[in-house]
Write an enzyme that holds these catalytic residues in place. Structure first.
Site, PDB file in Angstrom:
ATOM      1  N   TYR A   1      41.239  30.227  32.626  1.00 13.24           N
ATOM      2  CA  TYR A   1      41.979  29.658  31.488  1.00 13.24           C
ATOM      3  C   TYR A   1      42.513  30.784  30.591  1.00 13.24           C
ATOM      4  CZ  TYR A   1      43.341  27.215  27.317  1.00 13.24           C
ATOM      5  OH  TYR A   1      44.090  26.759  26.256  1.00 13.24           O
TER       6      TYR A   1
ATOM      7  N   ARG B   1      38.219  20.095  20.754  1.00 14.72           N
ATOM      8  CA  ARG B   1      38.460  21.039  21.861  1.00 14.72           C
ATOM      9  C   ARG B   1      37.197  21.812  22.166  1.00 14.72           C
ATOM     10  NH1 ARG B   1      44.210  21.225  20.916  1.00 14.72           N
ATOM     11  NH2 ARG B   1      44.213  21.294  18.668  1.00 14.72           N
TER      12      ARG B   1
ATOM     13  N   PHE C   1      51.542  48.522  18.430  1.00 15.44           N
ATOM     14  CA  PHE C   1      51.640  47.089  18.740  1.00 15.44           C
ATOM     15  C   PHE C   1      50.445  46.620  19.584  1.00 15.44           C
ATOM     16  CE2 PHE C   1      53.013  44.237  22.231  1.00 15.44           C
ATOM     17  CZ  PHE C   1      53.171  43.063  21.505  1.00 15.44           C
TER      18      PHE C   1
HETATM   19  C1  D61 Z   1      49.165  43.840  23.765  1.00 16.74           C
HETATM   20  C2  D61 Z   1      49.524  43.284  22.557  1.00 16.74           C
HETATM   21  C3  D61 Z   1      49.390  41.931  22.363  1.00 16.74           C
HETATM   22  C4  D61 Z   1      48.872  41.130  23.360  1.00 16.74           C
HETATM   23  C5  D61 Z   1      48.509  41.704  24.563  1.00 16.74           C
HETATM   24  C6  D61 Z   1      48.677  43.077  24.764  1.00 16.74           C
HETATM   25  C7  D61 Z   1      48.015  40.901  25.576  1.00 16.74           C
HETATM   26  C8  D61 Z   1      47.882  39.567  25.369  1.00 16.74           C
HETATM   27  C9  D61 Z   1      48.232  38.993  24.180  1.00 16.74           C
HETATM   28  C10 D61 Z   1      48.736  39.755  23.170  1.00 16.74           C
HETATM   29  C11 D61 Z   1      48.075  37.522  24.011  1.00 16.74           C
HETATM   30  C12 D61 Z   1      46.924  37.238  23.111  1.00 16.74           C
HETATM   31  C13 D61 Z   1      46.672  35.822  22.858  1.00 16.74           C
HETATM   32  C14 D61 Z   1      45.633  35.719  21.769  1.00 16.74           C
HETATM   33  C15 D61 Z   1      46.006  34.716  20.729  1.00 16.74           C
HETATM   34  N1  D61 Z   1      45.901  33.408  21.310  1.00 16.74           N
HETATM   35  C16 D61 Z   1      46.840  32.473  21.175  1.00 16.74           C
HETATM   36  O1  D61 Z   1      47.877  32.676  20.577  1.00 16.74           O
HETATM   37  C17 D61 Z   1      46.532  31.166  21.870  1.00 16.74           C
HETATM   38  O2  D61 Z   1      47.653  30.680  22.565  1.00 16.74           O
HETATM   39  C18 D61 Z   1      47.825  31.272  23.826  1.00 16.74           C
HETATM   40  C19 D61 Z   1      49.137  30.783  24.471  1.00 16.74           C
HETATM   41  C20 D61 Z   1      50.354  31.309  23.775  1.00 16.74           C
HETATM   42  C21 D61 Z   1      50.409  32.798  23.734  1.00 16.74           C
HETATM   43  C22 D61 Z   1      51.420  33.197  22.754  1.00 16.74           C
HETATM   44  C23 D61 Z   1      51.481  34.681  22.486  1.00 16.74           C
HETATM   45  C24 D61 Z   1      50.531  35.275  21.703  1.00 16.74           C
HETATM   46  C25 D61 Z   1      50.635  36.601  21.355  1.00 16.74           C
HETATM   47  C26 D61 Z   1      51.719  37.345  21.797  1.00 16.74           C
HETATM   48  C27 D61 Z   1      52.700  36.730  22.599  1.00 16.74           C
HETATM   49  C28 D61 Z   1      52.566  35.401  22.949  1.00 16.74           C
HETATM   50  C29 D61 Z   1      53.816  37.471  23.013  1.00 16.74           C
HETATM   51  C30 D61 Z   1      53.961  38.766  22.617  1.00 16.74           C
HETATM   52  C31 D61 Z   1      52.994  39.370  21.818  1.00 16.74           C
HETATM   53  C32 D61 Z   1      51.877  38.679  21.422  1.00 16.74           C
HETATM   54  C33 D61 Z   1      46.035  30.149  20.852  1.00 16.74           C
HETATM   55  O3  D61 Z   1      47.032  29.842  19.955  1.00 16.74           O
HETATM   56  C34 D61 Z   1      46.563  29.558  18.666  1.00 16.74           C
HETATM   57  C35 D61 Z   1      47.720  29.035  17.865  1.00 16.74           C
HETATM   58  O4  D61 Z   1      48.249  27.992  18.238  1.00 16.74           O
HETATM   59  O5  D61 Z   1      48.057  29.662  16.865  1.00 16.74           O
HETATM   60  C36 D61 Z   1      45.561  28.936  21.610  1.00 16.74           C
HETATM   61  O6  D61 Z   1      46.179  27.889  21.563  1.00 16.74           O
HETATM   62  O7  D61 Z   1      44.510  29.103  22.255  1.00 16.74           O
HETATM   63 MG    MG Z   2      46.807  26.576  23.214  1.00 17.25          MG
END
Ligand code: D61
Ligand code: MG
Length: 463
Positions: free
Chosen positions: A223, A280, A340
């Site tokens: 997941y 959840r 970043f």
């Molecule tokens: C380097 C820098 C940033 C990074 C990385 C490497 C590797 C992975 C990530 C960021 C992603 C980290 C996700 C952690 C935060 N979790 C969420 O936002 C959950 O949603 C996940 C699905 C959507 C992901 C969207 C995303 C997040 C961060 C990003 C990105 C896309 C694109 C570019 C940079 C960063 C969480 O959401 C909570 C909410 O609704 O606010 C959930 O639903 O579990």
């Molecule tokens: Mg989600």
């Protein structure tokens, strides 16, 4: 005067007791990564850091240094393009953690990563909505990678309380800007949206779950791979396509995945209560069923010992990703990409140390102090500092590790492994505690004087 104060404050920070990491390079990363409000809230922020003078230094430095950022330099260009402006407004509206670090990326990457974020946030807003009928949700998740090529598409079927529903209501602007990216960026983003949408749809339809619970640790890993590890894959590909990083960064899928796993799993631990209240459940049954029969018992009186042991088991699971994250960060060459990537990771290790053996996780939303966050932001500009910060928080976790905890040994071993990695790969990093010096007391007096001044101004404003 300001320069003098800055120098003085830097000297103060070097003398703080129990300070295990020092900023070796004052390469500044500024801009409102964390927005610091004026007066009363700022005062609360400062007061919360009263026992941490280095944080007060960081807060003042951050608040009063002049804006000179990548994003500010590009604000004018954005202002002339209403669609792009709207996308950046959406970025800041929907992300507290990532907006500013994305806005600070170099020109070659900023728009692509911003659109990557907005597209996945749109997808996640569909996933998170418990009011959408399952067949509709599934259809949207699985076709989202095609939807983003349909100019004019938007969506207003989210429940009224869905926090980012406004993004999808005006999604046509996101699609227009996505289609303005160069095709190589579009392909990376659509490919990840495809894989993530399919993964989210599987879980929404009960695969890898028993009732609502995620079953095995491997299901939990899968997941987190779909919702965050894939973001790591996509970002590495975008870095490579931009030319700012070498193609090698995108070659090791395992370490890109770990970058996301570390962030997502830390959030999942921290958000236990919020997710429980929302109906959840992300902690895998394979872990929590060793301690309680019902997931909600963890937050109930009488279960404290079990709840603490369960929390340690969850933290142990997250610690396993740390060596990969350090390897990933050590490969980066571009300063804006490094900041970043590093800032979210150091925030996560600080959060992990905060939640470890902290039963408050089961009672309220625990968060690191703003002063601590600002200090981490200012320091996360090079690998030496980042390693020192990781070591500081691992030392903190070791100190709280309880010999009576069933995972005591495994946690010690996991931390030992990380130490070993650091010693082998970064032998030059020196994180010896600075001795407390008498000079610090006069510095504390200065800080108290500054605080008294802030109080004075506030008081006079309230009159
Ligand atoms: C380097 C820098 C940033 C990074 C990385 C490497 C590797 C992975 C990530 C960021 C992603 C980290 C996700 C952690 C935060 N979790 C969420 O936002 C959950 O949603 C996940 C699905 C959507 C992901 C969207 C995303 C997040 C961060 C990003 C990105 C896309 C694109 C570019 C940079 C960063 C969480 O959401 C909570 C909410 O609704 O606010 C959930 O639903 O579990
Ligand atoms: Mg989600």
């Amino acid at each position: 005067m300001k320069l003098y104060l800055n120098r003085l404050l830097i000297r103060i920070s070097a003398r703080v007791p129990r300070k295990l990491w020092t900023i070796t390079q004052t390469h500044r990363l500024k801009g409102e990564i964390i927005s610091l409000p004026l007066f009363s809230t700022m005062l609360n922020t400062l007061l919360a850091s009263l026992r941490h003078p280095a944080e007060i230094e960081a807060l003042l430095k951050y608040k009063f240094s002049p804006p000179n950022t990548n994003f500010n330099r590009n604000k004018k260009i954005i202002a002339n393009n209403p669609t792009k402006k709207k996308c950046y407004d959406f970025l800041f509206l929907t992300s507290r953690s990532f907006a500013a670090v994305i806005a600070e990326l170099d020109d070659e990457l900023r728009d692509a990563v911003c659109l990557f974020y907005l597209i996945l946030r749109g997808l996640d807003t569909i996933e998170d909505d418990m009011t959408l009928p399952l067949p509709r949700k599934t259809e949207l998740l699985r076709s989202f990678h095609k939807i983003i090529y349909q100019r004019g598409w938007n969506f207003d079927e989210n429940g009224p309380n869905e926090k980012d529903r406004v993004l999808l209501v005006d999604y046509q602007v996101v699609i227009d800007e996505f289609l303005a990216l160069k095709p190589a960026f579009q392909t990376v983003i659509a490919d990840i949206a495809h894989k993530m949408g399919d993964g989210m749809a599987d879980y929404a339809n009960g695969e890898h779950r028993v009732n609502t619970a995620i079953e095995k640790i491997s299901d939990f890993d899968l997941y987190c791979h779909y919702v965050a590890g894939l973001v790591g894959y996509g970002l590495s590909d975008l870095f490579a396509v931009s030319g700012l990083e070498s193609a090698e960064v995108a070659n090791s899928k395992k370490i890109s995945n770990s970058m996301g796993q570390f962030l997502q799993k830390t959030n999942i631990i921290r958000d236990y209560l919020e997710d429980l209240v929302d109906g959840r459940q992300f902690w895998p049954r394979e872990i929590w069923a060793n301690y309680v029969e019902d997931f909600a018992d963890l937050s109930k009186p009488g279960f404290e010992v079990k709840a603490q042991a369960c929390l340690s088991a969850m933290v142990l699971n997250v610690l396993e990703h740390v060596p990969d994250c350090l390897v990933y960060l050590s490969q980066l060459r571009n300063q804006s990409v490094f900041n970043f990537c590093a800032i979210p990771q150091v925030m996560a290790i600080a959060t992990l140390a905060l939640v470890f053996n902290n039963l408050e996780v089961y009672r309220r939303n625990v968060k690191i102090r703003k002063g601590e966050a600002v200090r981490l932001i200012l320091a996360s500009t090079n690998m030496g500092n980042v390693v020192a910060i990781f070591r500081y928080y691992l030392y903190d976790i070791s100190g709280k590790n309880d010999p009576l905890d069933p995972n005591f040994m495994k946690i010690s071993i996991a931390i030992g492994k990380i130490e070993q990695w650091i010693e082998t790969n970064m032998p030059q990093t020196n994180v010896v505690a600075k001795p407390y010096s008498a000079a610090a007391s006069s510095s504390h007096l200065l800080l108290l004087a500054i605080l008294a001044g802030v109080f004075g101004v506030l008081y006079s404003r309230l009159q």
